[in-house]
Structure formats: C-alpha cells, structure tokens
Design an enzyme around this catalytic site. Structure first.
Site, PDB file in Angstrom:
ATOM      1  N   ASP A 175     -18.631  26.519  22.883  1.00 30.03           N
ATOM      2  CA  ASP A 175     -18.482  27.966  23.122  1.00 30.03           C
ATOM      3  C   ASP A 175     -19.757  28.653  22.629  1.00 30.03           C
ATOM      4  O   ASP A 175     -20.067  28.600  21.434  1.00 30.03           O
ATOM      5  CB  ASP A 175     -17.247  28.467  22.342  1.00 30.03           C
ATOM      6  CG  ASP A 175     -16.987  29.966  22.523  1.00 30.03           C
ATOM      7  OD1 ASP A 175     -17.791  30.628  23.196  1.00 30.03           O
ATOM      8  OD2 ASP A 175     -15.986  30.452  21.975  1.00 30.03           O
TER       9      ASP A 175
ATOM     10  N   ASP B 112     -26.011  36.129  18.202  1.00 28.79           N
ATOM     11  CA  ASP B 112     -25.788  36.917  16.980  1.00 28.79           C
ATOM     12  C   ASP B 112     -26.096  36.079  15.737  1.00 28.79           C
ATOM     13  O   ASP B 112     -26.663  36.582  14.768  1.00 28.79           O
ATOM     14  CB  ASP B 112     -24.335  37.410  16.922  1.00 28.79           C
ATOM     15  CG  ASP B 112     -23.988  38.291  18.116  1.00 28.79           C
ATOM     16  OD1 ASP B 112     -24.890  38.984  18.621  1.00 28.79           O
ATOM     17  OD2 ASP B 112     -22.828  38.269  18.546  1.00 28.79           O
TER      18      ASP B 112
ATOM     19  N   ALA C 162     -20.905  43.172  14.043  1.00 24.63           N
ATOM     20  CA  ALA C 162     -20.148  42.462  13.001  1.00 24.63           C
ATOM     21  C   ALA C 162     -20.569  40.996  12.928  1.00 24.63           C
ATOM     22  O   ALA C 162     -20.737  40.446  11.837  1.00 24.63           O
ATOM     23  CB  ALA C 162     -18.654  42.584  13.290  1.00 24.63           C
TER      24      ALA C 162
ATOM     25  N   GLU D 212     -24.098  48.137  21.570  1.00 23.28           N
ATOM     26  CA  GLU D 212     -22.683  48.367  21.852  1.00 23.28           C
ATOM     27  C   GLU D 212     -22.215  49.682  21.213  1.00 23.28           C
ATOM     28  O   GLU D 212     -21.013  49.923  21.117  1.00 23.28           O
ATOM     29  CB  GLU D 212     -21.837  47.176  21.376  1.00 23.28           C
ATOM     30  CG  GLU D 212     -21.980  45.975  22.297  1.00 23.28           C
ATOM     31  CD  GLU D 212     -21.143  44.782  21.897  1.00 23.28           C
ATOM     32  OE1 GLU D 212     -20.826  43.962  22.767  1.00 23.28           O
ATOM     33  OE2 GLU D 212     -20.806  44.648  20.713  1.00 23.28           O
TER      34      GLU D 212
ATOM     35  N   THR E 126     -34.469  34.899  23.500  1.00 16.62           N
ATOM     36  CA  THR E 126     -33.617  33.718  23.326  1.00 16.62           C
ATOM     37  C   THR E 126     -33.272  33.165  24.714  1.00 16.62           C
ATOM     38  O   THR E 126     -32.926  33.921  25.622  1.00 16.62           O
ATOM     39  CB  THR E 126     -32.339  34.067  22.528  1.00 16.62           C
ATOM     40  OG1 THR E 126     -31.657  35.143  23.182  1.00 16.62           O
ATOM     41  CG2 THR E 126     -32.664  34.479  21.109  1.00 16.62           C
ATOM     42  N   LEU E 127     -33.411  31.842  24.848  1.00 20.72           N
ATOM     43  CA  LEU E 127     -33.264  31.222  26.169  1.00 20.72           C
ATOM     44  C   LEU E 127     -32.135  30.184  26.199  1.00 20.72           C
ATOM     45  O   LEU E 127     -32.189  29.235  26.974  1.00 20.72           O
ATOM     46  CB  LEU E 127     -34.585  30.546  26.562  1.00 20.72           C
ATOM     47  CG  LEU E 127     -35.834  31.433  26.620  1.00 20.72           C
ATOM     48  CD1 LEU E 127     -37.097  30.590  26.738  1.00 20.72           C
ATOM     49  CD2 LEU E 127     -35.732  32.397  27.804  1.00 20.72           C
ATOM     50  N   GLY E 128     -31.149  30.338  25.325  1.00 21.79           N
ATOM     51  CA  GLY E 128     -30.010  29.412  25.310  1.00 21.79           C
ATOM     52  C   GLY E 128     -30.470  27.988  25.023  1.00 21.79           C
ATOM     53  O   GLY E 128     -31.214  27.747  24.069  1.00 21.79           O
TER      54      GLY E 128
HETATM   55  O1  RIB Z   1     -22.299  38.426  21.209  1.00 22.69           O
HETATM   56  C1  RIB Z   1     -20.953  38.054  21.228  1.00 22.69           C
HETATM   57  C2  RIB Z   1     -20.084  39.243  21.041  1.00 22.69           C
HETATM   58  O2  RIB Z   1     -20.304  40.117  22.135  1.00 22.69           O
HETATM   59  C3  RIB Z   1     -18.603  38.975  21.043  1.00 22.69           C
HETATM   60  O3  RIB Z   1     -18.087  38.707  19.750  1.00 22.69           O
HETATM   61  C4  RIB Z   1     -18.024  40.208  21.697  1.00 22.69           C
HETATM   62  O4  RIB Z   1     -17.322  41.018  20.790  1.00 22.69           O
HETATM   63  C5  RIB Z   1     -19.196  40.947  22.310  1.00 22.69           C
HETATM   64  O5  RIB Z   1     -19.456  42.087  21.620  1.00 22.69           O
END
Ligand code: RIB
Length: 320
Positions: free
Chosen positions: A260, A266, A57, A153, A234-236
């Site tokens: 955060d 993503d 998402a 996931e 990806t290395l932050g």
């Molecule tokens: O990559 C971050 C996401 O990983 C979070 O939003 C959480 O839901 C996990 O799936």
C-alpha cells in the site's frame, strides 16, 4: 545559515530544532480492490479499513517517529472521529495543543489496488475551516519553528495567508504541493523547499513531465526561476530527484514489495525534514527518507505504516 545555527545549538544541547506542520487531518476510508473501477463500473472490494490519515497529520507523525520535536496546527471535526485522530497524533509524539475542532472531520475515500497503488478522493471538511485569526493566535509557535511544513489540503486562501505571514519568521518553509490546486503565480516565491510527485509537477509546469531525467532537470529551472530554493520530485518506485541552484542528483528507490503506497510521500517528507532538523545534508536526508518510505509501502494504511527511526536504521543496516 538558519540550518547551521540550529545544528550547532542542537549539538550544544541548547535547543531542539522544532518542526511545525500546518495542514490536513483526515479519516481514511480505505478499500482494497483488485483493479480500480472504471467510470460506470462496480467492483468488489476485498478489505475495508478506517484509519487516521491526512497529508499534514501523516507528515507530522513521520517527523515525530523519526525523532523530531513536532507540533501540529490543524482542525478536526466536532464528531466521533476527532478524539481518534488526535490520539493517533499524540501517540506518535506530536504536540496537538494547536489542533482545533469545528464542523466535520476531513474524509478521504481510498482505493488500493493489487500493486499497492491508490486513488484518493478528498472531502476537506474541518481542514478548510482554519481562520486567519486562529493562525494569528499561534504566532508564538510559528516564532519557535525552525521548519514549517505545509501541504495543499487546506484552502488556497489560507495557504497563501500562511506563506505570506511566515516570510518575516526564521523558519524554512517546505511545501508539499499536493493535491494540485490553482494558486496565484507568485506563491512559490515564498517556498524554500518544494516537494511534488510527477502528477503535481506536471500541473505546476502546465505540461507533461518528460521521461528523461536530463530533460526534467531543465524543466525544473522554471520553478527555480519562480523563487523556490530546492525542489524534490518523488517518483515512486523510480526514487527521487533533487535540484537546487548548484546541484542536481537522483536517488534510486529501494526494491520492496509494495502492499500500500498510501502515505509513502508523507513519510518521505517527515523523514527528510526530521533529518534536516538534525543538521543532515540534503543527500543524507533524502537517503534516509527513501528508506523510510520503502518501509511504509510494505504495510497497509497511512500513519499505521510509518516506521520509527530505529526501524529505518534496521532496514538500512539489513540492506548493507
Ligand atoms: O498522502 C496520503 C494521504 O492523502 C491520506 O492519508 C489521505 O488522507 C490523503 O490526504
């Protein structure tokens, strides 16, 4: 070849290069902590928030906010969170016609520390309830896709089924191999672009990733030999690495104060795919994605923190 075709048609105004994201939709239960609790330890949390997340998402929202035409395939629960999760996608401009409902929505329990780093525990719920018949019924949507974005996931069986199914389709497949999970050896040969962080790369290589970029370049050859066309690591705060058969390059991160980091990877993926769907080069797409993820880490939450294309352009012009 496909990319060029899409680009030219888009320039002529004939089609939009459509992105389909198939993956997870989660409710994120996030607690701000000063330090992560150790085993057996209880720590005090400062803030607690319930927000919309899920790697799939988040990536769909990032694509849409960056201007791509994007449809989401996934499943939420038949519970009180489902309309919240679907509305968040819709509000960002994601087509949710293929988001189904069953069981209990996927949930994550996230701790974010004072440096903005996180630890995430994931309970898949409805995300692992998508069936092969349901995916078969979405064939038309997959036919229209120029890019298909996947993460891990969903169940390994479903991932493998989708990877095999779309082999005959024109779409480019991007797999974010997160979170790490055991898969059959050959699945990487179905992937065009693989995106991983250092932890996920170590899992795929079955060894610790070296500190030295030159060494990582050599280590990535193992994955190219398995049939992947492009790899992005990806290395932050250290930026990212890109490798295909002809090129290897590093892109440094922008220096920002991280509040955060949830959803930064993503955002990077959504922004990268959206740029590719507009016909940009890998270098251009990664530069833009790097700026987009820098914007995300300066705000709390996953989807709530993903910037719009205009915000990323503003960030870049301020940097110049
Ligand atoms: O990559 C971050 C996401 O990983 C979070 O939003 C959480 O839901 C996990 O799936």
């Amino acid at each position: 070849m496909i990319e060029k075709e899409v680009y030219h048609k888009r320039k002529e105004g004939k089609i939009m290069s459509k992105v389909v994201v198939l993956g997870s939709i989660n409710v994120d239960f996030t607690t701000q902590v000063n330090v992560f609790p150790k085993a057996g330890e209880t720590v005090r949390g400062e803030h607690f928030k319930v927000t919309a997340g899920g790697k799939g998402a988040n990536q769909a929202v990032a694509c849409a906010k960056m201007g791509a035409e994007v449809a989401m395939i996934g499943k939420v629960g038949e519970d009180s969170y489902s309309s919240f999760l679907i509305d968040q996608l819709k509000d960002a401009g994601v087509n949710t016609k293929h988001v189904l409902k069953e069981g209990i929505s996927g949930r994550t329990f996230i701790n974010v520390d004072a440096n903005g780093e996180n630890t995430i525990t994931y309970v898949p719920g409805a995300n692992e309830m998508l069936t092969e018949n349901e995916i078969e019924a979405m064939d038309e949507l997959l036919d229209e896709a120029a890019f298909l974005v996947l993460q891990q996931e969903i169940s390994p069986d479903m991932l493998k089924f989708v990877l095999k199914k779309v082999r005959s389709k024109k779409c480019q497949v991007l797999l974010n191999a997160a979170p790490s999970q055991a898969m059959e050896e050959d699945y990487l040969s179905f992937v065009d672009t693989l995106v991983v962080n250092e932890v996920e790369l170590a899992y795929l290589l079955n060894q610790a990733v070296s500190e030295n970029t030159h060494e990582i370049n050599k280590e990535l050859d193992v994955l190219l030999a398995k049939g992947v066309q492009k790899i992005i690591v990806t290395l932050g705060s250290k930026g990212s690495l890109f490798k295909n058969r002809d090129h290897f390059f590093e892109t440094p991160a922008y220096k920002v104060k991280a509040i955060d980091t949830t959803g930064a990877g993503d955002t990077f993926i959504g922004a990268y795919v959206s740029c590719k769907a507009q016909g940009k080069t890998d270098r251009e797409a990664i530069n833009f994605a790097t700026a987009a993820s820098a914007c995300t880490v300066t705000k709390a939450g996953a989807q709530d923190a993903i910037p719009t294309e205009a915000r990323v352009k503003q960030f870049l012009s301020n940097k110049r």
